[in-house]
Design an enzyme around this catalytic site. Structure first.
Site, mmCIF file in Angstrom:
data_model
loop_
_atom_site.group_PDB
_atom_site.id
_atom_site.type_symbol
_atom_site.label_atom_id
_atom_site.label_comp_id
_atom_site.label_asym_id
_atom_site.label_seq_id
_atom_site.Cartn_x
_atom_site.Cartn_y
_atom_site.Cartn_z
ATOM 1 N N ARG A 11 0.842 -1.199 0.000
ATOM 2 C CA ARG A 11 0.000 0.000 0.000
ATOM 3 C C ARG A 11 0.877 1.250 0.000
ATOM 4 O O ARG A 11 1.971 1.260 0.579
ATOM 5 C CB ARG A 11 -0.887 0.036 1.245
ATOM 6 C CG ARG A 11 -1.667 -1.238 1.468
ATOM 7 C CD ARG A 11 -2.826 -1.029 2.419
ATOM 8 N NE ARG A 11 -2.463 -0.813 3.816
ATOM 9 C CZ ARG A 11 -3.345 -0.866 4.814
ATOM 10 N NH1 ARG A 11 -4.634 -1.077 4.566
ATOM 11 N NH2 ARG A 11 -2.957 -0.683 6.063
ATOM 12 N N ARG A 26 -3.466 7.172 11.712
ATOM 13 C CA ARG A 26 -4.917 7.083 11.919
ATOM 14 C C ARG A 26 -5.338 7.926 13.119
ATOM 15 O O ARG A 26 -4.491 8.291 13.941
ATOM 16 C CB ARG A 26 -5.275 5.607 12.215
ATOM 17 C CG ARG A 26 -4.871 4.669 11.093
ATOM 18 C CD ARG A 26 -4.300 3.364 11.637
ATOM 19 N NE ARG A 26 -3.702 2.596 10.531
ATOM 20 C CZ ARG A 26 -4.379 1.766 9.756
ATOM 21 N NH1 ARG A 26 -5.651 1.549 9.988
ATOM 22 N NH2 ARG A 26 -3.786 1.145 8.760
ATOM 23 N N ASP A 51 -9.679 3.398 14.455
ATOM 24 C CA ASP A 51 -8.353 2.968 13.998
ATOM 25 C C ASP A 51 -8.358 2.751 12.486
ATOM 26 O O ASP A 51 -7.307 2.482 11.903
ATOM 27 C CB ASP A 51 -7.912 1.689 14.713
ATOM 28 C CG ASP A 51 -8.927 0.562 14.589
ATOM 29 O OD1 ASP A 51 -10.062 0.743 15.036
ATOM 30 O OD2 ASP A 51 -8.585 -0.499 14.022
HETATM 31 P P1 AMP Z 1 -9.093 -4.270 11.056
HETATM 32 O O1 AMP Z 1 -10.468 -4.425 11.615
HETATM 33 O O2 AMP Z 1 -8.785 -5.162 9.902
HETATM 34 O O3 AMP Z 1 -8.792 -2.850 10.758
HETATM 35 O O4 AMP Z 1 -8.073 -4.753 12.186
HETATM 36 C C1 AMP Z 1 -8.149 -4.356 13.534
HETATM 37 C C2 AMP Z 1 -6.881 -4.724 14.256
HETATM 38 O O5 AMP Z 1 -6.637 -6.118 14.166
HETATM 39 C C3 AMP Z 1 -5.628 -4.045 13.725
HETATM 40 O O6 AMP Z 1 -4.783 -3.811 14.820
HETATM 41 C C4 AMP Z 1 -5.058 -5.087 12.801
HETATM 42 O O7 AMP Z 1 -3.671 -4.939 12.612
HETATM 43 C C5 AMP Z 1 -5.361 -6.352 13.565
HETATM 44 N N1 AMP Z 1 -5.450 -7.541 12.712
HETATM 45 C C6 AMP Z 1 -6.425 -7.859 11.829
HETATM 46 N N2 AMP Z 1 -6.166 -9.037 11.232
HETATM 47 C C7 AMP Z 1 -4.997 -9.485 11.748
HETATM 48 C C8 AMP Z 1 -4.191 -10.647 11.549
HETATM 49 N N3 AMP Z 1 -4.536 -11.611 10.709
HETATM 50 N N4 AMP Z 1 -3.044 -10.746 12.264
HETATM 51 C C9 AMP Z 1 -2.686 -9.799 13.121
HETATM 52 N N5 AMP Z 1 -3.398 -8.692 13.375
HETATM 53 C C10 AMP Z 1 -4.537 -8.530 12.693
HETATM 54 MG MG MG Z 2 -7.639 -1.592 10.480
#
Ligand code: AMP
Ligand code: MG
Length: 513
Positions: free
Chosen positions: A194, A201, A274
């Site tokens: 990206r 954020r 976030d």
């Molecule tokens: P998101 O809802 O995708 O924005 O993710 C919310 C949080 O979960 C963020 O801190 C992401 O980095 C973490 N996160 C989501 N998927 C994963 C994953 N597979 N491994 C590690 N962290 C994750």
């Molecule tokens: Mg996220």
């Protein structure tokens, strides 16, 4: 936590060259250790290119043949570190689904640094972030990986939004691998590269504010203001308070971005704080959806049981999120009234931006008296009958074009979308009356450049994903081509502009990615 590098080979030793004058810089890293953790690369075996964007590539001075270079492929798979980069994952916190979630952070994203153009080049430096590059100290229960399907969706949507003129993080590439990843079922890993001037954020500010780390909060705000909002220092509004002006500027950008989402029928799906960019960019494409049938209450995220992020709620949620940012910045602004005044801007900017977007959709060069009623009335008719959102606006645009050449032009293609012919005929009559006051050609030109023919509907993403799972990446490439020119007629890609097939309504997209 073991890095998943078993069986890895094929690491290229050729250097990954930049265009003349471009260099890696690491301004986020220079903020200091409180803001991030250094990350070691966690390679995946035998990565392959699933898709790449030439247009994103132009932002970073990458040689056009970079995709033939093993070295760049290894870098974008997270297998090799480019010389001059300083890989790190940043710490942030945030509100998720309306509740304080505490520390989150880049759980699967690694920032390499920013590629900075030579002086006088004109382009802004772009941070390069690899999403799905492995475990970080912020991975919590996750595996640090992203699956192929969600990576393809993020890649295509980032580039589609950009071509639609909607502020967004960009996507340079998707690198796939056969590395297994387990979600509801076994899948394979992918890495999306990206690009954005910054991935900071709202949640970064909430993090330092929540922990009363005010020097770091100020350092972060100063960093963002100096790089991206320098005008806030000299702005005499809001008592000349630079931090209040910063909040106001973020409020404005966010309001304008969400107005564009609503106008194009984009549902983000996870508007947690976030997932809100401090630069007003659309960020973190997860269970997003472009509306098919128009339903204001549409919930695109299968995990959003309460419908907090339903389509029609997005403008209010953005405002709620901005309040979280305002709360976080209060120790710097040091004045509650000023903070509220900065946030209040939303209440004027959002409706203005929405009116401007709807004016363009209707072919009006400026906002007209009574326009909001006109727009709301047709949206109401569409909602009752669940008329396809993008097809309605595109057909209306074509009718306006045809009508300009032949005023008695029939309107079947628009009427046919409605069962309630009386209702739509009455609306079309009102609308036609307004069109008669617009110089010939102008309305249709504007509409055809505003109402896209091609949007990333869920079923299109699904076609690309299913093909990619068999290592056929041609659909990814074709869709990218369609979405890079969303307003153009592209006869060879006509089927991507069709009504969704019946099976589209059965697609369920959750937070699992
Ligand atoms: P998101 O809802 O995708 O924005 O993710 C919310 C949080 O979960 C963020 O801190 C992401 O980095 C973490 N996160 C989501 N998927 C994963 C994953 N597979 N491994 C590690 N962290 C994750
Ligand atoms: Mg996220």
């Amino acid at each position: 936590m073991l890095p998943d590098n078993k069986g890895m080979h094929d690491i290229s030793t050729e250097p990954a060259g930049l265009a003349p004058g471009w260099q890696w810089t690491n301004s986020f890293a220079a903020l200091g250790a409180d803001f991030y953790s250094p990350i070691a690369m966690q390679p995946v075996a035998q990565p392959y290119v699933v898709g790449h964007s030439a247009s994103a590539q132009r932002l970073i001075g990458l040689p056009t043949d970079a995709w033939q270079s093993g070295a760049w492929q290894q870098i974008f798979a997270g297998n090799q570190m480019p010389t001059g980069a300083q890989p790190l994952s940043t710490v942030y916190s945030g509100h998720q689904f309306g509740v304080w979630a505490g520390q989150l952070g880049d759980g699967r994203a690694v920032l390499l640094g920013e590629l900075t153009p030579p002086p006088g080049h004109g382009d802004t430096a772009q941070e390069i972030q690899l999403k799905g590059a492995g475990l970080t100290p912020y991975s919590r229960m996750g595996d640090g990986r992203a699956v192929l399907r969600s990576s393809i969706r993020e890649f295509l949507c980032s580039e589609a939004m950009n071509a639609l003129g909607i502020p967004t993080t960009r996507a340079l590439s998707v690198m796939g691998s056969d590395h297994p990843v387990y979600r509801e079922q076994p899948e394979t890993a992918a890495v999306v590269t990206r690009l954005a001037p910054s991935f900071i954020r709202f949640g970064h500010f909430e993090h330092f504010s929540h922990h009363d780390l005010h020097p770091q909060l100020r350092q972060l705000a100063d960093y963002v203001i100096d790089r991206f909002y320098p005008g806030c220092r000299s702005d005499t509004g809001l008592n000349g308070n630079a931090y209040a002006n910063f909040l106001q500027a973020v409020t404005e950008r966010t309001a304008k971005m969400v107005a564009q989402w609503q106008a194009v029928g984009f549902c983000h799906g996870v508007m947690n704080t976030d997932n809100m960019s401090i630069l007003g960019l659309t960020i973190d494409y997860g269970p997003f959806q472009f509306l098919d049938a128009f339903d204001p209450g549409h919930i695109c995220n299968h995990s959003d049981n309460q419908g907090r992020y339903a389509f029609y709620k997005q403008p209010n949620v953005a405002y709620w999120n901005l309040y979280c940012l305002g709360q976080a910045l209060l120790p710097l602004i040091e004045d509650q009234e000023l903070t509220i005044a900065a946030l209040e801007t939303y209440k004027t900017i959002y409706p203005q931006a929405q009116d401007a977007c709807m004016a363009a959709k209707l072919g009006f060069a400026g906002v007209q008296d009574g326009q909001r009623e006109l727009a709301d009335d047709v949206l109401r008719l569409m909602a009752v009958e669940r008329v396809d959102y993008s097809i309605f606006w595109r057909r209306l645009s074509h009718w306006v074009r045809a009508r300009e050449n032949n005023p008695s032009q029939q309107i079947h293609s628009v009427r046919d979308l409605f069962v309630d012919r009386v209702g739509i005929d009455a609306w079309l009559l009102r609308y036609s009356e307004r069109l008669t006051h617009i110089p010939r050609g102008l309305a249709a030109d504007l509409m055809l450049a505003t109402n896209p023919k091609y949007v990333l509907r869920n079923h299109l993403g699904e076609l690309a994903i299913q093909a990619a799972k068999t290592k056929d990446f041609s659909v990814v490439a074709q869709l990218l081509q369609a979405f890079e020119h969303p307003f153009d007629e592209q006869p060879a890609l006509e089927s991507f502009a069709d009504l969704p097939p019946d099976w589209a309504s059965g697609i369920s997209i959750s937070c699992s990615s």
